[in-house]
Design a protein around this motif. Structure first.
Motif: not given
Length: 167
Positions: A11-21, A44-57
């Motif tokens: 889950h990623v906190a965004t200015p528009l609410g929580t996104m679930q990846l 243990a989130p996957s590398d793909c999830l960490r990459q997506a969260a970083t890019q969303l941030n």
């Protein structure tokens, strides 16, 4: 297409609410806004999830306009064609269903393009929010029109195309 296994969740906190990846070890399966429900991340989130969260941030910080996360293809060939077309709409710009259908070589497929746009499982990463009505009006967005308006204004500011009268 069935849900892949194993599936990791973050889950990623965004200015528009929580996104679930959700992802496999290597491909993003889904990215959506979470309105209600549990917010339990995989241990243990996957590398793909960490990459997506970083890019969303980075996107929300105004530092990224496109995404480079491998996606898990889970639609029909037509849907995948529409989703690829969506990724070619630059940040700060919008398009409409008829124009997309024409570029895909089938002006009669306007409704099918709309349905495929609405079935996009990767909110923001595949920018279905950049599709507006033929007259430029905000129409349909699974995350809510208020989010769509925010995203379009955010991207217009990032790309330098922001206008006070936008929407």
């Amino acid at each position: 297409m069935p849900t892949p296994s194993p599936l990791f969740v973050l889950h990623v906190a965004t200015p528009l609410g929580t996104m679930q990846l959700s992802s496999t070890e290597s491909h993003l399966f889904k990215a959506c806004f979470l309105e209600t429900g549990p917010e339990t991340d995989s241990p243990a989130p996957s590398d793909c999830l960490r990459q997506a969260a970083t890019q969303l941030n980075e996107y929300f910080a105004g530092q990224r306009q496109t995404f480079e996360v491998p996606l898990y293809p889970q639609g029909t060939p037509f849907q995948q064609q529409v989703w690829q077309a969506l990724q070619r709409i630059p940040a700060g710009q919008t398009d409409h269903y008829l124009a997309l259908a024409k570029r895909m070589g089938n002006a009669g497929a306007v409704r099918a393009v709309g349905v495929a746009n609405g079935a996009n499982p990767w909110m923001i990463l595949v920018p279905c929010h950049r599709v507006v009505g033929a007259q430029g009006q905000l129409v349909g967005y699974a995350g809510g029109l208020w989010r769509k308006q925010w995203l379009l204004q955010h991207e217009a500011k990032m790309s330098g195309t922001y206008q006070m009268g936008l929407f």
